[in-house]
Design a protein around this motif. Sequence first.
Motif, PDB file in Angstrom:
ATOM      1  N   ARG A  68       0.834  -1.198   0.000  1.00 35.70           N
ATOM      2  CA  ARG A  68       0.000   0.000   0.000  1.00 35.70           C
ATOM      3  C   ARG A  68       0.872   1.252   0.000  1.00 35.70           C
ATOM      4  O   ARG A  68       0.603   2.210  -0.736  1.00 35.70           O
ATOM      5  CB  ARG A  68      -0.913  -0.002   1.221  1.00 35.70           C
ATOM      6  N   GLU A 128       1.610   9.390  -5.763  1.00 36.32           N
ATOM      7  CA  GLU A 128       2.046  10.749  -5.457  1.00 36.32           C
ATOM      8  C   GLU A 128       3.070  11.235  -6.479  1.00 36.32           C
ATOM      9  O   GLU A 128       3.026  12.385  -6.917  1.00 36.32           O
ATOM     10  CB  GLU A 128       2.644  10.801  -4.056  1.00 36.32           C
ATOM     11  N   GLU A 131       0.920   4.187  -2.832  1.00 37.32           N
ATOM     12  CA  GLU A 131       0.699   5.586  -2.506  1.00 37.32           C
ATOM     13  C   GLU A 131       1.858   6.449  -2.989  1.00 37.32           C
ATOM     14  O   GLU A 131       1.644   7.547  -3.518  1.00 37.32           O
ATOM     15  CB  GLU A 131       0.500   5.757  -0.995  1.00 37.32           C
TER      16      GLU A 131
END
Length: 67
Positions: free
Chosen positions: A48, A56, A52
């Motif tokens: 995860r 980003e 992320e």
Amino acid sequence: MVTEFGWLYVALVTLLFLPWAYGVVRFVMDLKNVYIPKGRQYLRGRKRLKEEKREEEERDDRERQLY
């Protein structure tokens, strides 16, 4: 005929075997119920975090391209 020492030996070996067998069973159950789920949770968390971070970076790249 089995001597008293023979019976004592068998009894003591049995008494020593039982805690050892219990320890092996508890170790296997701990692996199944504690360590394997925590390992899976750790791997899910790492996956995860990587996703992320990638999202980003993609968002930052898109913002840089716009300006």
